[in-house]
Design a protein around this motif. Structure first.
Motif, mmCIF file in Angstrom:
data_model
loop_
_atom_site.group_PDB
_atom_site.id
_atom_site.type_symbol
_atom_site.label_atom_id
_atom_site.label_comp_id
_atom_site.label_asym_id
_atom_site.label_seq_id
_atom_site.Cartn_x
_atom_site.Cartn_y
_atom_site.Cartn_z
ATOM 1 N N SER A 1 1.016 -1.034 -0.307
ATOM 2 C CA SER A 1 -0.141 -0.320 -0.601
ATOM 3 C C SER A 1 1.183 1.222 -0.243
ATOM 4 O O SER A 1 0.403 2.511 0.107
ATOM 5 N N ASP A 2 2.159 0.968 -0.139
ATOM 6 C CA ASP A 2 3.056 2.068 -0.193
ATOM 7 C C ASP A 2 3.156 3.011 -2.011
ATOM 8 O O ASP A 2 2.811 1.959 -2.653
ATOM 9 N N MET A 3 3.052 4.253 -1.696
ATOM 10 C CA MET A 3 2.260 5.421 -3.249
ATOM 11 C C MET A 3 3.869 4.924 -3.640
ATOM 12 O O MET A 3 3.774 5.137 -5.365
ATOM 13 N N HIS A 4 5.152 4.315 -3.655
ATOM 14 C CA HIS A 4 6.074 3.893 -4.023
ATOM 15 C C HIS A 4 5.858 3.058 -5.319
ATOM 16 O O HIS A 4 6.102 3.106 -6.698
ATOM 17 N N THR A 5 5.471 1.869 -4.123
ATOM 18 C CA THR A 5 5.005 0.789 -5.128
ATOM 19 C C THR A 5 3.901 1.055 -6.140
ATOM 20 O O THR A 5 3.919 0.564 -7.464
ATOM 21 N N CYS A 6 2.934 1.210 -5.828
ATOM 22 C CA CYS A 6 1.915 1.997 -6.217
ATOM 23 C C CYS A 6 2.276 2.631 -7.502
ATOM 24 O O CYS A 6 1.738 2.657 -8.947
ATOM 25 N N SER A 7 2.976 3.672 -7.783
ATOM 26 C CA SER A 7 3.413 4.785 -8.090
ATOM 27 C C SER A 7 4.697 3.929 -9.113
ATOM 28 O O SER A 7 4.379 4.088 -10.504
ATOM 29 N N GLN A 8 5.235 3.638 -8.950
ATOM 30 C CA GLN A 8 5.912 1.956 -9.979
ATOM 31 C C GLN A 8 5.150 1.454 -11.210
ATOM 32 O O GLN A 8 5.352 1.499 -12.389
ATOM 33 N N TYR B 1 -4.794 -1.790 -10.605
ATOM 34 C CA TYR B 1 -3.739 -1.911 -8.666
ATOM 35 C C TYR B 1 -4.603 -2.058 -7.434
ATOM 36 O O TYR B 1 -5.925 -1.544 -7.364
#
Length: 232
Positions: A89-96, A105
């Protein structure tokens, strides 16, 4: 033009969840399950062998993170799309995932109907891509709308019979604080496992039941259901 059959590869090491997703794929007339991979290395081998058009991909795998597969040249060369299904649920993984072109997603615990909605949109998206040889702005806008269409929770659902639904709800009303597996509910109600799973996920979507994941020392996590506090 009718949709074409779309081969789907599931990548995830939670066997119960993989079987849940496999059931959804097998119920869809235009989707075909081509395999289940439980690691990145197995996924790469199956991608080269099966050449699917869609991957349901978890992020946390025994030998690495699924996000690296989205970024790989192998996936790009196959022109294979990804629905990312993960607890990340971290934004970094989602953004990637978004930057690498993931079609969708979805966060765990997965809503049965949310995934159904995503699969249906992908089938329509795939059909639309094959239909148009040249696009104008309206065509492009429609493609983006298919990919970004929002999911609306709906209390009604096809194939849900009221008496069976009441049996499920009454079972959970007896012990509000206790969690039950699908097998527990099957043993108590006498319903088939497939029917039980469909009704349990319907109750989750309506906010009547909540899902908890039980992580033991050995084996894969179990998907457990309990009555949502405050549910009528």
């Amino acid at each position: 033009m009718q949709p074409e059959i779309i081969d789907v590869l599931i990548v995830g090491d939670e066997s119960q969840l993989a079987q849940l997703h496999a059931g959804l794929i097998e119920e869809h007339p235009w989707l075909r399950l081509c395999g289940i991979a439980t690691s990145l290395s197995e996924a790469r081998s199956m991608l080269e062998e099966k050449r699917p058009q869609l991957v349901l991909l978890d992020n946390y795998l025994p030998d690495g993170q699924g996000i690296t597969l989205i970024e790989s040249e192998l996936l790009k060369s196959l022109k294979c799309s990804v629905i990312f299904i993960t607890a990340a649920s971290d934004m970094h993984t989602c953004s990637q995932a978004i930057r690498c072109g993931a079609f969708d997603y979805i966060l765990k615990p997965v809503s049965w109907r949310r995934l159904q909605h995503s699969l249906a949109r992908f089938v329509e998206f795939n059909k639309t891509q094959r239909t148009w040889k040249v696009v104008d702005q309206q065509n492009v806008d429609n493609l983006y709308k298919l990919q970004a269409a929002s999911f609306q929770q709906d209390a009604s659902s096809k194939g849900i019979e009221q008496k069976t639904l009441q049996r499920i709800e009454q079972f959970f009303a007896i012990s509000e604080d206790r969690c039950y597996s699908i097998e527990d509910v099957v043993a108590e109600t006498g319903l088939s496992k497939t029917t039980t799973r469909r009704y349990l996920e319907h109750c989750v979507d309506r906010g009547v039941l909540a899902v908890e994941m039980q992580y033991g020392k050995v084996g894969h996590p179990r998907r457990l259901y309990r009555r949502e506090s405050g549910a009528q």
